[in-house]
Design a protein around this motif. Structure first.
Motif, mmCIF file in Angstrom:
data_model
loop_
_atom_site.group_PDB
_atom_site.id
_atom_site.type_symbol
_atom_site.label_atom_id
_atom_site.label_comp_id
_atom_site.label_asym_id
_atom_site.label_seq_id
_atom_site.Cartn_x
_atom_site.Cartn_y
_atom_site.Cartn_z
ATOM 1 N N THR A 78 -8.351 -8.910 4.150
ATOM 2 C CA THR A 78 -8.708 -7.514 4.380
ATOM 3 C C THR A 78 -7.504 -6.614 4.196
ATOM 4 N N SER A 79 -6.369 -7.009 4.766
ATOM 5 C CA SER A 79 -5.154 -6.205 4.662
ATOM 6 C C SER A 79 -4.693 -6.111 3.218
ATOM 7 N N GLU A 80 -4.764 -7.233 2.507
ATOM 8 C CA GLU A 80 -4.313 -7.250 1.117
ATOM 9 C C GLU A 80 -5.184 -6.349 0.246
ATOM 10 N N HIS A 81 -6.483 -6.367 0.465
ATOM 11 C CA HIS A 81 -7.360 -5.464 -0.284
ATOM 12 C C HIS A 81 -6.960 -4.015 -0.061
ATOM 13 N N ALA A 82 -6.738 -3.661 1.209
ATOM 14 C CA ALA A 82 -6.396 -2.277 1.551
ATOM 15 C C ALA A 82 -5.047 -1.881 0.958
ATOM 16 N N VAL A 83 -4.071 -2.782 1.044
ATOM 17 C CA VAL A 83 -2.736 -2.488 0.526
ATOM 18 C C VAL A 83 -2.781 -2.304 -0.988
ATOM 19 N N LYS A 84 -3.460 -3.195 -1.687
ATOM 20 C CA LYS A 84 -3.507 -3.103 -3.146
ATOM 21 C C LYS A 84 -4.273 -1.863 -3.607
ATOM 22 N N PHE A 85 -5.333 -1.524 -2.883
ATOM 23 C CA PHE A 85 -6.086 -0.316 -3.239
ATOM 24 C C PHE A 85 -5.203 0.919 -3.129
ATOM 25 N N ARG A 86 -4.470 1.024 -2.007
ATOM 26 C CA ARG A 86 -3.611 2.192 -1.812
ATOM 27 C C ARG A 86 -2.452 2.181 -2.797
ATOM 28 N N PHE A 87 -1.872 1.012 -3.029
ATOM 29 C CA PHE A 87 -0.761 0.902 -3.971
ATOM 30 C C PHE A 87 -1.187 1.364 -5.358
ATOM 31 N N ASN A 88 -2.319 0.890 -5.845
ATOM 32 C CA ASN A 88 -2.797 1.260 -7.181
ATOM 33 C C ASN A 88 -3.116 2.749 -7.263
ATOM 34 N N PHE A 89 -3.609 3.305 -6.158
ATOM 35 C CA PHE A 89 -3.885 4.745 -6.131
ATOM 36 C C PHE A 89 -2.590 5.548 -6.242
ATOM 37 N N LEU A 90 -1.545 5.111 -5.542
ATOM 38 C CA LEU A 90 -0.285 5.850 -5.521
ATOM 39 C C LEU A 90 0.545 5.633 -6.784
ATOM 40 N N ASP A 91 0.369 4.500 -7.450
ATOM 41 C CA ASP A 91 1.141 4.189 -8.653
ATOM 42 C C ASP A 91 0.563 4.952 -9.840
ATOM 43 N N ARG A 92 0.889 6.239 -9.909
ATOM 44 C CA ARG A 92 0.249 7.124 -10.886
ATOM 45 C C ARG A 92 0.570 6.745 -12.323
ATOM 46 N N ASP A 93 1.798 6.308 -12.565
ATOM 47 C CA ASP A 93 2.165 6.011 -13.947
ATOM 48 C C ASP A 93 1.910 4.558 -14.322
ATOM 49 N N GLY A 94 1.381 3.766 -13.386
ATOM 50 C CA GLY A 94 0.998 2.396 -13.682
ATOM 51 C C GLY A 94 2.146 1.474 -14.028
ATOM 52 N N ASN A 95 3.339 1.738 -13.513
ATOM 53 C CA ASN A 95 4.492 0.902 -13.858
ATOM 54 C C ASN A 95 4.742 -0.218 -12.849
ATOM 55 N N GLY A 96 3.816 -0.399 -11.921
ATOM 56 C CA GLY A 96 3.958 -1.482 -10.959
ATOM 57 C C GLY A 96 4.858 -1.168 -9.790
ATOM 58 N N GLN A 97 5.195 0.115 -9.619
ATOM 59 C CA GLN A 97 6.004 0.561 -8.492
ATOM 60 C C GLN A 97 5.495 1.914 -8.019
ATOM 61 N N VAL A 98 5.689 2.178 -6.718
ATOM 62 C CA VAL A 98 5.360 3.491 -6.170
ATOM 63 C C VAL A 98 6.666 4.198 -5.844
ATOM 64 N N SER A 99 6.965 5.228 -6.606
ATOM 65 C CA SER A 99 8.185 5.989 -6.345
ATOM 66 C C SER A 99 7.967 6.912 -5.156
ATOM 67 N N TRP A 100 9.069 7.353 -4.576
ATOM 68 C CA TRP A 100 8.954 8.322 -3.478
ATOM 69 C C TRP A 100 8.311 9.603 -3.977
ATOM 70 N N TRP A 101 8.595 9.993 -5.223
ATOM 71 C CA TRP A 101 7.971 11.195 -5.789
ATOM 72 C C TRP A 101 6.452 11.036 -5.844
ATOM 73 N N GLU A 102 5.999 9.870 -6.320
ATOM 74 C CA GLU A 102 4.558 9.623 -6.384
ATOM 75 C C GLU A 102 3.949 9.637 -4.977
ATOM 76 N N PHE A 103 4.622 8.998 -4.045
ATOM 77 C CA PHE A 103 4.108 8.948 -2.679
ATOM 78 C C PHE A 103 4.003 10.352 -2.088
ATOM 79 N N ARG A 104 5.055 11.155 -2.244
ATOM 80 C CA ARG A 104 5.043 12.527 -1.699
ATOM 81 C C ARG A 104 3.945 13.371 -2.325
ATOM 82 N N SER A 105 3.832 13.273 -3.647
ATOM 83 C CA SER A 105 2.901 14.160 -4.342
ATOM 84 C C SER A 105 1.460 13.869 -3.974
#
Length: 295
Positions: A78-105
């Protein structure tokens, strides 16, 4: 005279037939219905299927270790599903990382290049801005602790630590700082009994009085290990992320203690089905949110 569990077995057989028929008639709908929204017959059928999966050694009873392993699996999935869903949502440029800029925006609608710039007070009431600014600073601090390589971006593994800090030991003392920031009203880097109780006490006056008395004694007899009348950072850490306490094992022990009618330390299928409501409202079923599809 009919055997004691005759009717329970009969209901179980009906439940299996009902669920099987539902899957044939409408497989997509029946598989995605959460357990707590199913009919009683459906709940029994799914619980029987779940029981067989929990019983890993197939000896027709489940013990604490088997139940703990199952709760671990459900929680982690359950936790992994939630984490991956949020991660993919925040990773706007699809580079496999969530930058602080992406997170803030995406979290605070802040798109400037100034990494420390938070929400614009002009867009909010004074109270809204105060709450948002507090959340912004808290997320910024946690983001930096989770960012182990200090590149202002979180990999999926780093994001897991950000999202679930209680699961990662390197985040625990930051959780202590977050707790002190929330509860330490006099900023002395300790929690007094009154500050501690503000986090514990909820409910109506009767409940509050009972909880206050119990937790007051617990504070001094258990939490305050060095007996100085307050909790230091190590004592706060032991409260919120104890070394020896495993919540999933504790829940497994609780479920067995509550449902084990013959007191043999294990649960038969009949004992589980007799306490169906207890299990549906537990971590063993993700509090009723498990579906047949997830099994």
């Amino acid at each position: 005279m009919l055997p004691e569990n005759f009717w329970l077995k009969l209901v179980s057989l009906v439940a299996i037939f009902t669920l099987a028929t539902a899957r044939v008639n409408n497989p997509e709908k029946s598989s995605s219905v959460p357990l707590n929204e199913m009919t009683q017959e459906g709940k029994i059928a799914v619980m029987m299927q779940m029981y067989r999966k929990i019983d890993s050694n197939e000896n027709a009873v489940i013990d604490t270790d088997e139940l703990k392993v199952w709760i671990d699996l459900v929680h982690n999935r359950t936790s992994e599903h939630a984490v991956k869903f949020r991660f993919n949502f925040l990773d706007r440029d699809g580079n496999g990382q969530v930058s602080w800029w992406e997170f803030r925006s995406l979290t605070f609608s802040v798109i400037s290049d100034d990494e420390n710039e938070g929400p614009d007070p002009k867009n909010y009431t004074q109270e809204q801005f105060r709450d948002l600014e507090k959340a912004f600073k808290a997320d910024r601090a946690r983001f930096q602790v989770a960012d182990l390589d200090h590149d202002e971006s979180l990999t999926l593994d780093e994001f897991r630590a950000f999202a679930m800090p209680e699961m990662f030991s390197h985040m625990h003392y930051h959780m202590v700082e977050e707790t002190l920031g929330e509860l330490d009203s006099d900023s002395d880097q300790h929690l007094s009994v009154d500050e501690y109780l503000t986090a514990i006490i909820q409910g109506d006056d009767v409940t509050r009085n009972d909880v206050t008395s119990r937790e007051y004694d617990f504070f001094f007899n258990t939490r305050d290990k060095n007996g100085d009348g307050k909790l230091d950072k190590n004592e706060v850490k032991e409260w919120i992320a104890p070394n020896e306490f495993n919540p999933h094992k504790a829940e497994a022990e609780f479920l067995i203690r509550e449902a084990d009618t013959n007191k043999d330390g294990e649960l038969s299928l009949n004992e589980v089905l007799r306490e169906l409501h207890l299990f549906i409202n537990s971590g063993a079923t993700n509090f009723g949110r498990e579906t047949h599809e997830e099994l």
